[in-house]
Design a protein around this motif. Structure first.
Motif, short mmCIF file in Angstrom:
data_model
loop_
_atom_site.label_atom_id
_atom_site.label_comp_id
_atom_site.label_asym_id
_atom_site.label_seq_id
_atom_site.Cartn_x
_atom_site.Cartn_y
_atom_site.Cartn_z
N ALA A 199 -6.44 2.41 -1.22
CA ALA A 199 -6.23 2.30 0.22
C ALA A 199 -5.24 1.18 0.54
CB ALA A 199 -7.57 2.04 0.93
N THR A 200 -5.34 0.08 -0.19
CA THR A 200 -4.38 -1.00 0.01
C THR A 200 -2.98 -0.52 -0.33
OG1 THR A 200 -6.11 -2.55 -0.69
CG2 THR A 200 -3.90 -3.42 -0.50
N TYR A 201 -2.88 0.26 -1.41
CA TYR A 201 -1.57 0.79 -1.80
C TYR A 201 -0.97 1.65 -0.68
CZ TYR A 201 1.81 3.93 -3.92
OH TYR A 201 2.94 4.67 -4.18
N GLU A 202 -1.78 2.48 -0.07
CA GLU A 202 -1.28 3.36 1.00
C GLU A 202 -0.73 2.54 2.16
OE1 GLU A 202 -0.80 6.52 0.83
OE2 GLU A 202 -1.70 6.67 -1.16
N SER A 203 -1.32 1.38 2.42
CA SER A 203 -0.82 0.53 3.50
C SER A 203 0.43 -0.23 3.08
CB SER A 203 -1.90 -0.45 3.96
OG SER A 203 -2.17 -1.41 2.96
N GLN A 204 0.59 -0.47 1.77
CA GLN A 204 1.74 -1.22 1.28
C GLN A 204 2.97 -0.35 1.09
OE1 GLN A 204 2.27 -4.49 0.62
NE2 GLN A 204 0.27 -5.03 1.43
N MET A 253 1.37 -5.28 -5.21
CA MET A 253 0.82 -6.01 -4.07
C MET A 253 -0.64 -5.65 -3.83
SD MET A 253 3.11 -8.11 -3.04
CE MET A 253 2.66 -8.59 -1.38
N SER A 254 -0.99 -4.41 -4.09
CA SER A 254 -2.38 -3.98 -3.96
C SER A 254 -3.26 -4.67 -5.01
CB SER A 254 -2.48 -2.46 -4.10
OG SER A 254 -1.64 -1.80 -3.19
N LEU A 255 -2.77 -4.72 -6.25
CA LEU A 255 -3.53 -5.38 -7.31
C LEU A 255 -3.64 -6.87 -7.06
CD1 LEU A 255 -2.00 -3.58 -10.44
CD2 LEU A 255 -4.21 -3.13 -9.37
N VAL A 256 -2.57 -7.48 -6.56
CA VAL A 256 -2.58 -8.91 -6.26
C VAL A 256 -3.58 -9.21 -5.16
CG1 VAL A 256 -1.22 -10.79 -5.28
CG2 VAL A 256 -0.23 -9.34 -7.06
N THR A 257 -3.57 -8.42 -4.10
CA THR A 257 -4.51 -8.62 -3.00
C THR A 257 -5.94 -8.55 -3.50
OG1 THR A 257 -2.95 -7.69 -1.41
CG2 THR A 257 -5.27 -7.76 -0.75
N ASP A 258 -6.23 -7.56 -4.33
CA ASP A 258 -7.58 -7.40 -4.87
C ASP A 258 -7.97 -8.61 -5.71
OD1 ASP A 258 -9.84 -5.39 -5.22
OD2 ASP A 258 -9.36 -5.85 -7.32
#
Length: 347
Positions: A199-204, A253-258
């Motif tokens: 889901a984070t990836y879809e927003s990024q 960026m998704s992996l970093v956020t997590d």
């Protein structure tokens, strides 16, 4: 209260284990490449003001490349000190350009790395982007350059990495300077709900100049007028999202956020042994997870005017400064005010 105490104690134990392992275990072997470097590297064609060098090393079962700039001190003012400047999650090492120029003029050698996953560095998809790993990567780069003692300056995400660096390598840090670091609060403990990486990836992956500028204007320069000079830093990122590595960068960026959400540094600040300087902008309201949190949770997050003094009180040997009216990036918003404080601390 009991749960908090147990969690804090366990965090301290894990931190100590990380210190012992990092200081006793071997660093990844790497080499410095100083030959030709293409202008477009891993999706970033943003022009860097000094020659880009590459640190090539093997880590997490893959070959990686970390781009960096190595700015020599002005010969007339050499002081035999080295400063390594760590960038934030929505920035690159080059964002520190003006600060690096001032430091060089004052006699400091300056190292400006792009973290693995960011800007002109490798963007591995199967990688653990935890702050310990990024700190280890920086330490490996400095070892390859033959640099021992350093002044570590970190902003935002780079502040988290800098703090972890201070915990892992206290004997290598002469001064630790944290500029509006992330992790001064436990976002998850305050109610930020879990957002799956997909889901984070879809927003990024849909990020562009307009969305990036809107986010930075609202969070980084809260209650301030957006200056055209800031556009270049937004374009720097927007071009990566729009380029050949856009999808890879969005996933990084998704992996970093997590990773960052699970590793706030607030619990470990009392363990810092190095002389630490903390500066924050009074108007900084940056917080991971605020965008997808319920309104009542979002309202609790990112109040650096309170987080900064509370964090400074936890650090055994610290100096604190709060910039009135400034936001998340004081070195961009009011460079002269930033340099006044920075060089007073360095002197």
């Amino acid at each position: 209260m009991r749960v908090f105490s147990v969690f804090t104690a366990w965090s301290a134990i894990l931190s100590c284990i990380a210190v012992v392992y990092a200081q006793s275990g071997p660093d990844p072997i790497g080499t410095i490449h100083e030959g030709h470097v293409p202008a477009d590297l891993y999706g970033s064609d943003y022009p860097y003001p000094w020659p880009v060098k590459l640190f090539k090393f093997y880590n997490q079962r893959q070959k990686l490349t970390m781009a960096f700039m190595d700015i020599p001190a002005k010969k007339s003012h050499q002081n035999n000190k080295t400063a390594v400047l760590l960038h934030g999650g929505n920035f690159c090492g080059v964002t520190w350009f003006d600060t690096a120029r001032h430091l060089s003029a004052a006699g400091y050698r300056v190292i400006l790395p792009d973290d693995i996953g960011f800007c002109k560095s490798s963007k591995p998809q199967g990688y653990s982007y935890n702050v310990q790993q990024q700190a280890l990567n920086i330490h490996s780069l400095l070892n390859a350059l033959g640099i021992d003692g350093v002044i570590v300056i970190g902003h935002s995400m780079g502040g988290m990495i800098a703090a972890r660096y201070g915990l892992m390598y206290p004997n290598n840090v002469q001064q630790l300077i944290l500029v509006d670091p992330l992790g001064l609060e436990d976002w998850v403990a305050k109610g930020v709900p879990y957002l799956p990486i997909d889901a984070t990836y879809e927003s990024q992956v849909v990020q562009n100049f307009t969305t990036l500028q809107a986010y930075e204007e609202a969070s980084y320069f809260h209650n301030a007028t957006w200056k055209p000079a800031y556009d270049t830093w937004v374009e720097m990122l927007a071009d990566i999202y729009a380029g050949n590595y856009g999808s890879e960068y969005a996933y990084v960026m998704s992996l970093v956020t997590d990773a960052l959400l699970s590793q706030p540094i607030i619990y470990h600040l009392p363990l810092l042994q190095t002389r630490t300087y903390l500066m924050v902008g009074e108007n900084d309201i940056t917080a991971l997870g605020k965008a997808w949190s319920p309104p009542d949770v979002a309202a609790k997050l990112g109040h650096y005017n309170k987080l900064g003094p509370a964090a400074a009180a936890m650090i055994p040997n610290s100096t604190f400064h709060m910039f009135p009216g400034l936001g998340h990036a004081p070195f961009l918003q009011d460079p002269e005010a930033f340099y006044d404080v920075l060089f007073a601390w360095l002197d």
